[in-house]
Design a protein around this motif. Sequence first.
Motif, mmCIF file in Angstrom:
data_model
loop_
_atom_site.group_PDB
_atom_site.id
_atom_site.type_symbol
_atom_site.label_atom_id
_atom_site.label_comp_id
_atom_site.label_asym_id
_atom_site.label_seq_id
_atom_site.Cartn_x
_atom_site.Cartn_y
_atom_site.Cartn_z
ATOM 1 N N SER A 1 -18.319 41.526 2.516
ATOM 2 C CA SER A 1 -16.522 40.675 2.159
ATOM 3 C C SER A 1 -16.311 40.999 3.831
ATOM 4 O O SER A 1 -14.999 40.375 4.494
ATOM 5 C CB SER A 1 -15.721 41.719 1.397
ATOM 6 N N ALA A 2 -16.650 42.404 4.650
ATOM 7 C CA ALA A 2 -16.474 42.292 5.991
ATOM 8 C C ALA A 2 -16.521 41.527 7.112
ATOM 9 O O ALA A 2 -15.687 40.947 7.871
ATOM 10 C CB ALA A 2 -16.319 44.080 6.082
ATOM 11 N N LEU A 3 -17.995 40.906 6.177
ATOM 12 C CA LEU A 3 -18.768 39.852 7.934
ATOM 13 C C LEU A 3 -18.098 38.334 7.353
ATOM 14 O O LEU A 3 -17.898 37.603 8.016
ATOM 15 C CB LEU A 3 -20.156 39.767 6.980
ATOM 16 N N ALA A 4 -17.421 38.086 5.460
ATOM 17 C CA ALA A 4 -16.863 36.843 5.480
ATOM 18 C C ALA A 4 -15.604 36.831 6.052
ATOM 19 O O ALA A 4 -15.080 35.649 6.001
ATOM 20 C CB ALA A 4 -17.048 36.929 3.816
ATOM 21 N N ALA A 5 -15.061 37.918 6.018
ATOM 22 C CA ALA A 5 -13.308 37.777 6.746
ATOM 23 C C ALA A 5 -13.401 37.868 8.124
ATOM 24 O O ALA A 5 -13.087 36.724 8.524
ATOM 25 C CB ALA A 5 -12.836 39.052 6.406
ATOM 26 N N TRP A 6 -14.213 38.312 8.817
ATOM 27 C CA TRP A 6 -14.222 38.485 10.359
ATOM 28 C C TRP A 6 -15.022 37.146 10.727
ATOM 29 O O TRP A 6 -14.529 35.834 11.045
ATOM 30 C CB TRP A 6 -15.492 38.832 10.379
ATOM 31 N N THR A 7 -16.139 36.145 9.388
ATOM 32 C CA THR A 7 -16.310 34.862 9.769
ATOM 33 C C THR A 7 -15.316 33.770 9.909
ATOM 34 O O THR A 7 -15.000 33.085 10.285
ATOM 35 C CB THR A 7 -17.166 34.090 8.859
ATOM 36 N N ALA A 8 -14.744 33.942 8.365
ATOM 37 C CA ALA A 8 -13.198 33.232 8.025
ATOM 38 C C ALA A 8 -12.035 32.946 9.036
ATOM 39 O O ALA A 8 -11.852 31.472 8.563
ATOM 40 C CB ALA A 8 -12.696 33.373 6.743
ATOM 41 N N ALA A 9 -12.363 33.504 9.600
ATOM 42 C CA ALA A 9 -11.038 34.205 10.981
ATOM 43 C C ALA A 9 -11.327 32.882 11.757
ATOM 44 O O ALA A 9 -11.108 33.167 12.719
ATOM 45 C CB ALA A 9 -10.761 34.882 11.798
#
Length: 371
Positions: A57-65
Motif C-alpha cells: 500500500s505504501a508503494l501504491a500511494a507513492w505511485t499514485a502521486a
Amino acid sequence: MPVEFLGIATTSDASETTSRTTAPFDKQYLERIVRAHEDNGWTRVLFAYGSSGPEPSALAAWTAARLDTVELLLAHRPNVSYPTFAAKSFATLDQLAEGRLSVHFITGGNDHEQRREGDTLAKDERYARTQEYIQIVKKAWSSAEPFDHHGSFYDLDDFVLDTKPFEGRTPTISFGGSSDAAFKVGAAEADIYAVWGEPLDRTAEQIQRVRTEAVAAGRSTPPRIHAAFRPILGATEELAWEKAHRVLDRIEERKAAAGGVLSRRHPIDKPENAGSQRLLEIAAQGDRFDTALWTATAKATGGAGNSNALVGTPETVAQALLAYYDLGVRIVSARGYDLLDDATDFGRYVIPIVREEVAKRDAEAASAQAA
C-alpha cells in the motif's frame, strides 16, 4: 463488454529468468515500469504481497502521486491487519489516488508462508476468515452510521469511517483460488474472480463453477473473470518459440544455481494450493494446448502462481486471448519474463489488437440485439 489488462508493479527487475540488476529496492525502477504500463494501454498494475517483500500500500500511494491514469490493484492478506484498519487504509489510498484503487484479497495457499507472519489457521478457516473480513470492509465503506460486528473471527462495536472511498465509490474487490472453499467465498463476495491461465476447456469449467456458486450465494450478477498468463512474443512463430525455449533454459539455469528453488514463497515440488496442483496436473498431460498455451514454464516453476505461457506472434497471442474473452474472461493479466521490455511490447502490439476485436464483437452483439 470492454476488456481490461493487468500488469505488475515491482521495485526491481528480478524474475524467474533474470537476476536483479537494479538496487534491491529501486523506486525509480518502480516508476519506470508502472509508467511503461500507463503509456502503453494497460488498465491497471498489481502491487503484490509477500511476507518478506515491501509493503504494497505504501508503494501504491507513492505511485499514485506520480502517475495520473493507471489504476492500482493492491494485494492484501487478511491475516496482517484488522479489517477496520484495512478499510480505512484502502479508503485513504483511494482518496489519494482519486478513485483508482482496487483490492485483491489473498487468503494464502501455503501454510509455511502464512506462519511467517503468525497465521496458524488451517486453509478452510482462512477462507472463512477472509469472507468475514471482506464483509466488514465493504460495510465500513458503505455504512453512514456506526455498526457493530460479532462474528467468528472479529468483534467490534460502534465503528464508522469518517473518510470513505473517493466520491462515494466502492473499490472493486478481486479474489482468486481453485479450491472448493475459494470458489464459495469468492463467488459470494468478489466483483472479480481471478484464475490462472489454463486450457480453454478447463477455464470454461472454472468459469461455470464461479457462476454456479454465485447463484447459490443468491447473486444475480456473477463476478467478472480474470485470467493470468505469461506472454512470450516473437516477430514470427519460429522466433517466438525459439525465445520460449530460451526462457525455459534461463529458468532451469537460475533454479540450478539456487539449489533447485526459485522462491522462498513457493516449493518446486508438491505445492499445497489447489491452483498450482491444477497447473502441474495439466503440464503432466502435455506441453501445448489450444493455439498458443505452453505449460513447460509452469512445470519448471512448480506451478508457481501465474506461470503458463502464451507463445507466438502478437497476432497469435491476441487471437488466443480473444478465445478466452469468448468464454467470458474480461480481465487479462499478462506478465513477461523481462518485465519492462515485455510490458512495453505487449502493450504496443497485443493490447490494440484485442481491444479492436472486442469492440467489433460488442458492436455486432449490439446490432444483433437491436435487430
